[in-house]
Structures are given as C-alpha cells and as structure tokens.
Design an enzyme around this catalytic site. Structure first.
Site, mmCIF file in Angstrom:
data_model
loop_
_atom_site.group_PDB
_atom_site.id
_atom_site.type_symbol
_atom_site.label_atom_id
_atom_site.label_comp_id
_atom_site.label_asym_id
_atom_site.label_seq_id
_atom_site.Cartn_x
_atom_site.Cartn_y
_atom_site.Cartn_z
ATOM 1 N N HIS A 12 -4.912 -12.804 2.044
ATOM 2 C CA HIS A 12 -4.708 -11.585 3.205
ATOM 3 C C HIS A 12 -6.152 -11.183 3.473
ATOM 4 C CE1 HIS A 12 -2.106 -8.353 4.791
ATOM 5 N NE2 HIS A 12 -3.256 -8.033 4.996
ATOM 6 N N HIS A 14 -8.330 -10.196 6.884
ATOM 7 C CA HIS A 14 -8.673 -9.949 8.389
ATOM 8 C C HIS A 14 -9.867 -10.513 9.021
ATOM 9 C CE1 HIS A 14 -4.893 -7.680 9.029
ATOM 10 N NE2 HIS A 14 -5.004 -7.288 7.832
ATOM 11 N N HIS A 192 2.747 -7.651 8.046
ATOM 12 C CA HIS A 192 2.538 -6.300 7.413
ATOM 13 C C HIS A 192 3.649 -5.507 7.391
ATOM 14 C CE1 HIS A 192 -1.598 -7.380 8.144
ATOM 15 N NE2 HIS A 192 -2.095 -6.454 7.309
ATOM 16 N N GLU A 195 3.573 -1.290 3.760
ATOM 17 C CA GLU A 195 2.293 -0.827 3.555
ATOM 18 C C GLU A 195 2.379 0.545 3.795
ATOM 19 O OE1 GLU A 195 -0.972 -1.924 6.149
ATOM 20 O OE2 GLU A 195 -2.377 -0.994 4.997
ATOM 21 N N ASP A 273 -7.808 -7.667 2.128
ATOM 22 C CA ASP A 273 -7.696 -7.240 3.385
ATOM 23 C C ASP A 273 -8.798 -7.223 4.385
ATOM 24 O OD1 ASP A 273 -5.860 -6.223 5.014
ATOM 25 O OD2 ASP A 273 -5.561 -4.098 4.096
ATOM 26 N N ASP A 274 -9.727 -6.164 4.258
ATOM 27 C CA ASP A 274 -10.840 -5.856 4.934
ATOM 28 C C ASP A 274 -12.061 -5.382 3.960
ATOM 29 O OD1 ASP A 274 -9.128 -5.867 7.595
ATOM 30 O OD2 ASP A 274 -8.175 -4.596 6.584
HETATM 31 N N1 ADE Z 1 -5.595 -4.823 10.264
HETATM 32 C C1 ADE Z 1 -6.573 -4.781 9.446
HETATM 33 N N2 ADE Z 1 -6.280 -4.172 8.282
HETATM 34 C C2 ADE Z 1 -5.102 -3.835 8.432
HETATM 35 C C3 ADE Z 1 -4.303 -3.233 7.421
HETATM 36 N N3 ADE Z 1 -4.648 -2.942 6.232
HETATM 37 N N4 ADE Z 1 -2.980 -2.878 7.826
HETATM 38 C C4 ADE Z 1 -2.408 -3.074 9.215
HETATM 39 N N5 ADE Z 1 -3.313 -3.600 10.083
HETATM 40 C C5 ADE Z 1 -4.798 -4.204 9.656
HETATM 41 ZN ZN ZN Z 2 -3.937 -6.403 6.173
#
Ligand code: ADE
Ligand code: ZN
Length: 328
Positions: A12, A14, A192, A195, A273-274
């Site tokens: 996961h 992005h 997603h 969350e 994630d990011d």
């Molecule tokens: N896009 C990038 N990070 C995200 C996240 N944590 N939740 C939803 N969309 C995203």
């Molecule tokens: Zn994500």
C-alpha cells in the site's frame, strides 16, 4: 535493532504520496509552479488533517506534468523503497494525474513508469507492480474512465485496481461499475475502506465492490461479526500504522489495533501509505511495531509472507519473493 536490511513486501504505497518533498520542490522550480502552502519552514509537507492532506497531496502532484516526470518519480521512489529493504512493492497510480484519464496519454505515462521500474529492478532487485487507482472524491463517472484505462492496460505490470481519496464522500457502491469493469478485465481488487468510514464502509466494499484486500481496513476492529467475516473470507488488510497515527485515526502506535487484529486471526500486512508525508519509512514502521508490541524477526517474516501471498502478482513472482523472505 535496525530493520533496514530485513526484506520487506509493501502493498500500500501511493506513487505521488511517496515523492520526497525535495523532489517536488525541484520540479516546481524547474516548471515555475508556485507551491506556497505545501511545505513547512523545515521543508516537510504541511497539512492540518486528512481533508487538508488530500488537497496538499493534489497541489504537490500538480508539478508532475509529463511521463518523464513520472519516470523520475518512479526512480526516486524505488531507490528509497530498496534502501529500506523493500524487495516487492505495489503502488497506486492514477490516470487522473497521468494523462487526465485519456487512454492513449495514460499508456505513455505507464510506459515511462514501467521503464523506470525495470531499471530499478536491475539496479536494486526491487519488483514493482501497479494498481490503477480512481479517486473517490472525483466521483463515479471519472472512476468509470479510470477503470477503462485499467482494463486497457492490464498485464504483467498493471495487476490491480483500487480507490483512494476521501472515504467520507459517496458510497463504495457508487463505484460498482468501475469495479465490475476492472474485475472483468482480470484485475485484482482493493479499496480504501475502514480508514475513516467505519465498519459500514468495509461492509459496502465487500458486498458492492467484492474486493479481496482492504486499504487500511483497521476500523473492522469496531465490529466483531464483520471481523469474523473478514477472517472467514481471508480478506487481507493493508495496514499503515504510521499514517493512521499522523492523520489521527488513532492517538498513538500503542493504541493502534494492528496487534489485536493479528491476534484475532485477521490477515494483516504493513505499509507506509505516503511515507514522506507521514515522516516514515518501512524501516521506521518496523521500529515502531517492535517498540510498541515487541515484534521481532519471526513476526515480520510472518507478516511479509502474508503480504506475499496477498500480492497482486503471478505465482512465479510470489514464489521468488517468498524464497527471499524465508532466506533470512
Ligand atoms: N491518498 C493518499 N493517501 C491516502 C489515504 N491515506 N487515504 C485515502 N486516500 C489517500
Ligand atoms: Zn492509502
């Protein structure tokens, strides 16, 4: 101990969310794009909450204008992943940002990304697969176009279809057509869910979109019957603990449900994630999990084997990854 060199599987991630801030600043400088408001004084990404995070994410992404920019991004991202021991990654890539959902333009972006990924595999031994991703707050119509881009390019590299964006907008079912289209094309599915949207969002994801993995999915902990269903159906969670803490889904890593989910028998995996947005790396995630829950090499090997099994790739690639994991 440092977990840097431990082989890892990341499901996961992005693509744009993994862009180092210095990389985005450099592109903004080259293209004379004004990114005021995107960065803190110390150069890190600046955001107040989840919705603000999404808008800062899109502002940062606006400097990525060409296939060549995405090739450079792919190289930067995979170097960082490999430096943290990641041997296999799947990243979310959006035709919304890559060619405005035009199939021919999307193919050009994809070609550039794939070329960079092939070089990174040769240089660092890291394998990348792409999950074509629609953006939830862009709505169902754009998601249909995105799904068509995905269906057109399904292959050895594009193996999955997913959805990111604001889980509080629309229902999962709004995107049923897009998911049906992607499934019929032979793509594997994730979204997603859980969350921000609670158990109901997860239920919709399973019922309406028939996904086999859940992005985050952690809020399943709030509903025992649903958790049993997730266990029975073998649904895998793409858990991103550091992201959840920074965005405020949970107040601390100690309060995060990943251990309780795993102990209950849910298939959990670990991702970032990011990463630069959340001041994390895969190494840092493992350090946090070791500190909070006492997890060690056996736990991480087991988690990575779950991830390898749930990976959206062919059996030969899975076997190769598992061998590298088991060699530790
Ligand atoms: N896009 C990038 N990070 C995200 C996240 N944590 N939740 C939803 N969309 C995203
Ligand atoms: Zn994500």
């Amino acid at each position: 101990m440092s977990w840097k060199d431990t082989p890892k599987v990341e499901l996961h991630l992005h693509h744009e969310g993994a862009a180092p801030p210095a990389f985005i600043r450099q592109l903004a400088h080259e293209k004379k794009v004004d990114l005021s408001g995107v960065f803190n004084d110390d150069g890190s990404y600046a955001f107040r909450d989840f919705v603000h995070f999404l808008s800062v994410y899109e502002a940062a992404t606006s400097v990525l204008k060409t296939p060549e920019d995405y090739a450079r991004l792919t190289t930067a991202v995979l170097e960082e992943c490999a430096a943290n021991g990641v041997i296999y990654a799947e990243s979310f890539i959006s035709p919304d940002f890559c060619g405005g959902r035009d199939v021919e333009a999307w193919k050009e972006y994809l070609h550039a990304i794939q070329e960079a990924a092939t070089k990174a595999e040769a240089d660092h031994g890291i394998v990348l697969k792409g999950i074509v991703t629609c953006i939830r707050h862009f709505g169902g119509e754009w998601a249909k176009e995105t799904a068509l881009c995905a269906a057109e390019t399904k292959g050895d590299f594009i193996t999955g279809f997913g959805m990111g964006g604001d889980e509080n907008q629309f229902t999962q079912g709004t995107f049923k057509w897009a998911y049906d289209c992607a499934r019929e094309a032979g793509l594997q599915l994730t979204t997603h869910a859980g969350e921000w949207g609670g158990p109901e969002s997860i239920r919709q994801a399973l019922d309406d979109l028939k996904v086999e993995r859940l992005g985050h999915g952690v809020q399943v902990i709030e509903d025992a019957a649903l958790m049993q269903r997730v266990i029975d159906e073998g649904v895998t969670l793409e858990v991103c603990p550091g992201s959840n803490v920074v965005l405020g889904v949970y107040p601390s890593i100690d309060a995060h449900p990943i251990k309780r989910l795993r102990d209950a028998g849910v298939k959990v995996t670990v991702s970032t994630d990011d990463p630069p947005f959340f001041h994390t790396t895969m190494t840092r995630e493992y350090e946090m999990l070791e500190q909070a829950f006492g997890w060690g090499q056996d736990d991480f090997t087991a988690l990575n084997l779950v991830a390898a099994e749930a990976a959206f790739c062919d059996t030969a690639t899975k076997t190769k990854i598992k061998k590298r994991l088991e060699a530790v």
